[in-house]
Design a protein around this motif. Structure first.
Motif, PDB file in Angstrom:
ATOM      1  N   LEU A 196       0.853  -1.262  -0.060  1.00  0.00           N
ATOM      2  CA  LEU A 196      -0.184   0.175  -0.034  1.00  0.00           C
ATOM      3  C   LEU A 196       0.801   1.340  -0.013  1.00  0.00           C
ATOM      4  N   GLY A 197       0.453   2.225  -0.862  1.00  0.00           N
ATOM      5  CA  GLY A 197       1.241   3.578  -0.963  1.00  0.00           C
ATOM      6  C   GLY A 197       2.024   3.683  -2.140  1.00  0.00           C
ATOM      7  N   SER A 198       2.812   4.725  -1.928  1.00  0.00           N
ATOM      8  CA  SER A 198       3.644   5.324  -3.210  1.00  0.00           C
ATOM      9  C   SER A 198       4.919   5.335  -2.968  1.00  0.00           C
ATOM     10  N   GLY A 199       5.696   6.488  -2.758  1.00  0.00           N
ATOM     11  CA  GLY A 199       7.118   6.816  -2.472  1.00  0.00           C
ATOM     12  C   GLY A 199       7.445   5.953  -1.230  1.00  0.00           C
ATOM     13  N   LYS A 200       6.773   6.011  -0.149  1.00  0.00           N
ATOM     14  CA  LYS A 200       7.232   5.292   1.073  1.00  0.00           C
ATOM     15  C   LYS A 200       7.306   3.864   0.697  1.00  0.00           C
ATOM     16  N   VAL A 201       6.990   3.400  -0.254  1.00  0.00           N
ATOM     17  CA  VAL A 201       6.914   1.534  -0.177  1.00  0.00           C
ATOM     18  C   VAL A 201       7.971   1.193  -1.006  1.00  0.00           C
ATOM     19  N   ILE A 202       8.636   1.971  -1.819  1.00  0.00           N
ATOM     20  CA  ILE A 202       9.696   1.833  -2.779  1.00  0.00           C
ATOM     21  C   ILE A 202      10.853   0.843  -2.049  1.00  0.00           C
ATOM     22  N   ALA A 203      11.320   0.849  -1.131  1.00  0.00           N
ATOM     23  CA  ALA A 203      12.164   0.054  -0.336  1.00  0.00           C
ATOM     24  C   ALA A 203      11.501  -1.296  -0.103  1.00  0.00           C
ATOM     25  N   SER A 204      10.418  -1.360   0.553  1.00  0.00           N
ATOM     26  CA  SER A 204       9.546  -2.527   0.805  1.00  0.00           C
ATOM     27  C   SER A 204       9.389  -3.403  -0.372  1.00  0.00           C
ATOM     28  N   LYS A 220       9.143 -12.742  -6.171  1.00  0.00           N
ATOM     29  CA  LYS A 220       8.959 -13.072  -7.856  1.00  0.00           C
ATOM     30  C   LYS A 220      10.159 -14.085  -8.144  1.00  0.00           C
ATOM     31  N   PRO A 221       9.892 -15.073  -9.153  1.00  0.00           N
ATOM     32  CA  PRO A 221       8.839 -14.940 -10.002  1.00  0.00           C
ATOM     33  C   PRO A 221       7.839 -16.005  -9.649  1.00  0.00           C
ATOM     34  N   ARG A 222       7.719 -16.607  -8.257  1.00  0.00           N
ATOM     35  CA  ARG A 222       6.709 -17.372  -8.004  1.00  0.00           C
ATOM     36  C   ARG A 222       5.430 -16.750  -7.635  1.00  0.00           C
ATOM     37  N   SER A 223       5.541 -15.610  -6.879  1.00  0.00           N
ATOM     38  CA  SER A 223       4.511 -14.956  -6.570  1.00  0.00           C
ATOM     39  C   SER A 223       4.156 -13.661  -7.193  1.00  0.00           C
ATOM     40  N   ILE A 224       3.221 -13.038  -7.025  1.00  0.00           N
ATOM     41  CA  ILE A 224       2.884 -11.586  -7.566  1.00  0.00           C
ATOM     42  C   ILE A 224       2.939 -10.479  -6.524  1.00  0.00           C
ATOM     43  N   VAL A 225       3.524  -9.646  -6.963  1.00  0.00           N
ATOM     44  CA  VAL A 225       3.810  -8.225  -6.043  1.00  0.00           C
ATOM     45  C   VAL A 225       3.281  -6.963  -7.051  1.00  0.00           C
ATOM     46  N   GLY A 226       2.605  -6.246  -6.190  1.00  0.00           N
ATOM     47  CA  GLY A 226       2.138  -5.062  -6.812  1.00  0.00           C
ATOM     48  C   GLY A 226       2.214  -3.872  -6.100  1.00  0.00           C
ATOM     49  N   ALA A 227       1.914  -2.798  -6.232  1.00  0.00           N
ATOM     50  CA  ALA A 227       1.970  -1.563  -5.375  1.00  0.00           C
ATOM     51  C   ALA A 227       0.910  -0.502  -5.871  1.00  0.00           C
ATOM     52  N   GLY A 228       0.441   0.415  -4.721  1.00  0.00           N
ATOM     53  CA  GLY A 228      -0.172   1.497  -5.157  1.00  0.00           C
ATOM     54  C   GLY A 228      -1.130   1.844  -4.047  1.00  0.00           C
ATOM     55  N   PRO A 229      -2.103   2.878  -3.920  1.00  0.00           N
ATOM     56  CA  PRO A 229      -2.177   3.600  -5.249  1.00  0.00           C
ATOM     57  C   PRO A 229      -0.836   4.750  -5.058  1.00  0.00           C
ATOM     58  N   VAL A 230      -0.256   5.035  -6.470  1.00  0.00           N
ATOM     59  CA  VAL A 230       0.827   5.895  -6.557  1.00  0.00           C
ATOM     60  C   VAL A 230       0.366   7.386  -6.647  1.00  0.00           C
ATOM     61  N   ARG A 278       3.512  10.560 -11.160  1.00  0.00           N
ATOM     62  CA  ARG A 278       4.396   9.855 -12.135  1.00  0.00           C
ATOM     63  C   ARG A 278       5.748   9.262 -11.818  1.00  0.00           C
ATOM     64  N   HIS A 279       6.621  10.127 -11.065  1.00  0.00           N
ATOM     65  CA  HIS A 279       7.718   9.833 -10.718  1.00  0.00           C
ATOM     66  C   HIS A 279       7.728   8.481  -9.930  1.00  0.00           C
ATOM     67  N   ASP A 280       6.959   8.309  -8.923  1.00  0.00           N
ATOM     68  CA  ASP A 280       6.765   7.300  -7.884  1.00  0.00           C
ATOM     69  C   ASP A 280       6.325   6.132  -8.682  1.00  0.00           C
ATOM     70  N   ALA A 281       5.329   6.221  -9.957  1.00  0.00           N
ATOM     71  CA  ALA A 281       4.946   5.135 -10.647  1.00  0.00           C
ATOM     72  C   ALA A 281       6.194   4.641 -11.359  1.00  0.00           C
ATOM     73  N   MET A 282       6.985   5.392 -11.924  1.00  0.00           N
ATOM     74  CA  MET A 282       8.256   4.955 -12.755  1.00  0.00           C
ATOM     75  C   MET A 282       9.417   4.348 -11.775  1.00  0.00           C
ATOM     76  N   THR A 283       9.488   5.084 -10.618  1.00  0.00           N
ATOM     77  CA  THR A 283      10.510   4.205  -9.802  1.00  0.00           C
ATOM     78  C   THR A 283      10.010   2.848  -9.318  1.00  0.00           C
ATOM     79  N   LEU A 284       8.519   2.557  -9.205  1.00  0.00           N
ATOM     80  CA  LEU A 284       8.098   1.306  -8.778  1.00  0.00           C
ATOM     81  C   LEU A 284       8.093   0.218  -9.839  1.00  0.00           C
ATOM     82  N   GLY A 285       7.750   0.981 -11.035  1.00  0.00           N
ATOM     83  CA  GLY A 285       7.790   0.108 -12.381  1.00  0.00           C
ATOM     84  C   GLY A 285       9.192  -0.647 -12.643  1.00  0.00           C
TER      85      GLY A 285
END
Length: 203
Positions: A84-92, A101-111, A114-121
């Motif tokens: 959960l979250g945006s910039g604050k979750v980048i390290a985690s 990964k690749p065994r399990s799914i990892v997702g994040a957001g809401p971002v 755009r900068h946070d989205a690109m960093t997470l991407g």
């Protein structure tokens, strides 16, 4: 091709009442993923909830995403982790991707940007979520999701918790998240989700 459905469970979901409701709802429409937020659940109560809900969803070919520690994914029989979250979750997010990964799914957001989205991407996540987990989707969040889906390879989840069959629009994103409008629908979640799915196919 219409967007796949990503369903957000209520934060206050209780096992006794929600398990049968989930069974009925997932039978009404094809759902790619179910995210179960922890909300105010104590750790043990949340783990018990996931252990019970995961087989119900997986029986309908629906992946179960949880909130918590990477180690919980395997222990609880889930399919992946949502951060959960945006910039604050980048390290985690980086640590989770490395562990799961690749065994399990990892997702994040809401971002939040755009900068946070690109960093997470850049962390090789499976999806980035745009829009709120609860409440109304803003025009800014929708625009950011459209930008992402048009320019990046990592799938976008457009979260529109209050979507109705009259206004549902995935905006070209690979996934669209539904929430409150499903669980609080007067006609019941199963009928609400089925109606959203039918409308989604025509957008």
């Amino acid at each position: 091709m219409s967007a796949q459905i990503y369903l957000i469970a209520p934060e206050a979901a209780e096992l006794a009442t929600f398990a049968p409701l989930l069974t009925e709802t997932l039978a009404a429409a094809e759902v790619a993923a179910l995210y179960v937020p922890r909300g105010n659940h104590a750790e043990n109560a949340y783990k018990t909830l996931i252990k019970a809900l995961a087989p119900i969803a997986q029986a309908q070919n629906c992946a179960v995403l949880i909130e918590g520690e990477p180690g919980w994914v395997k222990t609880l029989g889930a399919d992946g982790l949502h951060l959960l979250g945006s910039g604050k979750v980048i390290a985690s997010a980086k640590a989770a991707a490395s562990a799961l990964k690749p065994r399990s799914i990892v997702g994040a957001g809401p971002v939040a940007s755009r900068h946070d989205a690109m960093t997470l991407g850049e962390l090789d996540l499976d999806y980035i979520l745009f829009g709120p987990m609860t409440g109304a989707l803003s025009a800014e969040a929708r625009d950011m999701a459209i930008w992402w889906s048009e320019t990046m390879e990592v799938p976008a989840v457009l979260s529109d918790p209050e979507a109705t069959p009259e206004n549902v629009n995935s905006s070209g994103c690979e996934f669209i998240a539904f929430g409150e409008s499903v669980w609080k629908a007067p006609q019941g979640p199963a009928m609400a989700l089925a109606a959203l799915a039918r409308s989604l196919e025509t957008t």
